[in-house]
Design a protein around this motif. Structure first.
Motif, PDB file in Angstrom:
ATOM      1  N   ASP A   1       0.841  -1.190   0.000  1.00 37.14           N
ATOM      2  CA  ASP A   1       0.000   0.000   0.000  1.00 37.14           C
ATOM      3  C   ASP A   1       0.877   1.241   0.000  1.00 37.14           C
ATOM      4  O   ASP A   1       1.917   1.279   0.668  1.00 37.14           O
ATOM      5  CB  ASP A   1      -0.916   0.004   1.224  1.00 37.14           C
ATOM      6  CG  ASP A   1      -1.945   1.129   1.174  1.00 37.14           C
ATOM      7  OD1 ASP A   1      -2.616   1.264   0.137  1.00 37.14           O
ATOM      8  OD2 ASP A   1      -2.075   1.864   2.165  1.00 37.14           O
ATOM      9  N   LEU A   2       0.451   2.252  -0.737  1.00 41.06           N
ATOM     10  CA  LEU A   2       1.184   3.511  -0.838  1.00 41.06           C
ATOM     11  C   LEU A   2       0.182   4.652  -0.727  1.00 41.06           C
ATOM     12  O   LEU A   2      -0.782   4.713  -1.475  1.00 41.06           O
ATOM     13  CB  LEU A   2       1.917   3.591  -2.181  1.00 41.06           C
ATOM     14  CG  LEU A   2       2.791   4.823  -2.430  1.00 41.06           C
ATOM     15  CD1 LEU A   2       3.999   4.829  -1.500  1.00 41.06           C
ATOM     16  CD2 LEU A   2       3.248   4.863  -3.892  1.00 41.06           C
ATOM     17  N   SER A   3       0.427   5.562   0.224  1.00 44.92           N
ATOM     18  CA  SER A   3      -0.457   6.713   0.387  1.00 44.92           C
ATOM     19  C   SER A   3       0.359   7.930   0.782  1.00 44.92           C
ATOM     20  O   SER A   3       1.372   7.818   1.477  1.00 44.92           O
ATOM     21  CB  SER A   3      -1.537   6.433   1.441  1.00 44.92           C
ATOM     22  OG  SER A   3      -0.968   6.224   2.719  1.00 44.92           O
ATOM     23  N   ARG A   4      -0.089   9.099   0.346  1.00 42.28           N
ATOM     24  CA  ARG A   4       0.651  10.329   0.585  1.00 42.28           C
ATOM     25  C   ARG A   4       0.213  10.979   1.891  1.00 42.28           C
ATOM     26  O   ARG A   4      -0.963  10.946   2.253  1.00 42.28           O
ATOM     27  CB  ARG A   4       0.453  11.297  -0.587  1.00 42.28           C
ATOM     28  CG  ARG A   4       1.444  12.458  -0.598  1.00 42.28           C
ATOM     29  CD  ARG A   4       1.475  13.136  -1.952  1.00 42.28           C
ATOM     30  NE  ARG A   4       2.523  14.151  -2.011  1.00 42.28           N
ATOM     31  CZ  ARG A   4       2.298  15.452  -1.870  1.00 42.28           C
ATOM     32  NH1 ARG A   4       1.079  15.887  -1.656  1.00 42.28           N
ATOM     33  NH2 ARG A   4       3.301  16.314  -1.930  1.00 42.28           N
ATOM     34  N   ARG A   5       1.174  11.559   2.609  1.00 41.63           N
ATOM     35  CA  ARG A   5       0.912  12.321   3.812  1.00 41.63           C
ATOM     36  C   ARG A   5       0.840  13.805   3.483  1.00 41.63           C
ATOM     37  O   ARG A   5       1.304  14.249   2.433  1.00 41.63           O
ATOM     38  CB  ARG A   5       2.019  12.078   4.844  1.00 41.63           C
ATOM     39  CG  ARG A   5       2.104  10.652   5.282  1.00 41.63           C
ATOM     40  CD  ARG A   5       3.302  10.314   6.153  1.00 41.63           C
ATOM     41  NE  ARG A   5       3.960  11.425   6.812  1.00 41.63           N
ATOM     42  CZ  ARG A   5       4.612  11.314   7.977  1.00 41.63           C
ATOM     43  NH1 ARG A   5       4.653  10.143   8.606  1.00 41.63           N
ATOM     44  NH2 ARG A   5       5.224  12.352   8.507  1.00 41.63           N
ATOM     45  N   ALA A   6       0.287  14.583   4.400  1.00 43.22           N
ATOM     46  CA  ALA A   6       0.145  16.013   4.169  1.00 43.22           C
ATOM     47  C   ALA A   6       1.488  16.724   4.084  1.00 43.22           C
ATOM     48  O   ALA A   6       1.594  17.781   3.463  1.00 43.22           O
ATOM     49  CB  ALA A   6      -0.706  16.630   5.270  1.00 43.22           C
ATOM     50  N   ASP A   7       2.542  16.153   4.692  1.00 42.57           N
ATOM     51  CA  ASP A   7       3.855  16.800   4.689  1.00 42.57           C
ATOM     52  C   ASP A   7       4.680  16.477   3.448  1.00 42.57           C
ATOM     53  O   ASP A   7       5.846  16.854   3.357  1.00 42.57           O
ATOM     54  CB  ASP A   7       4.642  16.424   5.954  1.00 42.57           C
ATOM     55  CG  ASP A   7       4.940  14.929   6.058  1.00 42.57           C
ATOM     56  OD1 ASP A   7       4.642  14.183   5.105  1.00 42.57           O
ATOM     57  OD2 ASP A   7       5.472  14.513   7.112  1.00 42.57           O
ATOM     58  N   GLY A   8       4.081  15.795   2.476  1.00 40.88           N
ATOM     59  CA  GLY A   8       4.781  15.477   1.233  1.00 40.88           C
ATOM     60  C   GLY A   8       5.500  14.151   1.243  1.00 40.88           C
ATOM     61  O   GLY A   8       5.972  13.697   0.199  1.00 40.88           O
TER      62      GLY A   8
END
Length: 298
Positions: free
Chosen positions: A203-210
């Protein structure tokens, strides 16, 4: 079909801090996508879409191609949900109406995302017609424009800040630049990183901090693509969830974290929400569905 509740609480989540507004999260499995809203310490199911009841889909999608939904990613600012299924279907659903605006047959589709210019990227996992990353035009259903190899493809995330498409496979995370024309796009690999631990990216997901959260066979990691040194410092163990085995999804947004850890073979009976650092965890049970992934709406 869409289903909307009267906001009756179906699960209590003992959060340590009150929410100032309703937070929404999508959960998916089998042929369903469910929306949960969080008000204070209460989680309620507020919306549901079921492939079997989607009369604007051909019969093959209703009965087979969307039988095992494995991702449900909110896109277009939460106005739509991009759905993939390991049984071979991809659909884009309008949240307000439940109408399907795009569909494609993609064997072992495991993740997808919207790209600029009306394109859709889809990661396909292990299959004789899979193990690839495909690009589509969202206005042209069932018409892949190109594909590149992606062994055991499990993740596709568009990074708007970096203007790159990040793709997760068994051993690697690869960054691609998208070029060409609308009718004939191109994908060019810009960078690659070897996964840590036992690999087997899931699984790969982006965080708010980039940065990103990535799950592998033996844990959950923070991935920082800004570190170009090829050594493993691009990956650091995410202390809140590492080591946890068989984590199928992790999503972070608005100071909250949500994850699914398999309990019965590949699926779970609920998901967990917590603060961003994993503290104050609270379980939200899910009934009547083999839960696979959860995604916050940003």
């Amino acid at each position: 079909m869409i289903w909307i509740s009267s906001m009756t609480a179906i699960a209590a989540a003992a959060l340590a801090h009150p929410a100032t507004a309703a937070d929404r999260l999508y959960a998916c499995g089998d042929d369903q996508v469910r929306e949960y809203r969080f008000e204070g310490n209460t989680a309620s199911e507020s919306w549901r879409w079921t492939a079997a009841s989607a009369r604007d889909l051909p019969a093959a999608y209703r009965t087979t191609l969307l039988a095992h939904i494995d991702d449900c990613k909110p896109v277009d600012g939460g106005r739509a949900i991009l759905v993939t299924a390991s049984t071979g279907g991809v659909v884009l659903i309008d949240r307000a109406t439940g109408r399907v605006t795009f569909r494609a047959t993609a064997p072992m589709a495991h993740s997808a995302d919207l790209l600029p210019g009306g394109r859709i990227a889809v990661a396909l996992s292990i299959h004789r017609a899979g193990d690839r990353l495909e690009l589509y035009d969202r206005t042209r259903s069932e018409t892949p424009l190109l594909h590149v190899p992606l062994p055991s493809g499990h993740g596709a995330v568009w990074d708007a800040d970096r203007r790159q498409l990040f793709a997760l496979s068994h051993d690697l995370i690869q960054a691609y630049t998208v070029g060409g024309t609308k009718a004939a796009p191109t994908l060019s690999e810009a960078a690659r990183w070897t996964l840590p631990g036992r690999r087997d990216g899931h699984d790969l997901s982006r965080r708010a901090d980039g940065r990103y959260l990535v799950t592998t066979d033996d844990g959950v990691w923070t991935f920082d693509p800004g570190l170009t040194d090829p050594v493993a410092t691009s990956f650091t163990a995410f202390a809140a969830l590492n080591p946890k085995l068989r984590v199928k999804a992790v999503s972070a947004a608005g100071g909250r974290l949500a994850w699914v850890q398999a309990e019965e073979s590949w699926w779970a009976n609920g998901f967990t929400i917590a603060r961003a650092d994993g503290s104050a965890p609270a379980r939200v049970p899910v009934t009547g569905m083999h839960l696979y992934k959860v995604r916050w709406i940003r």
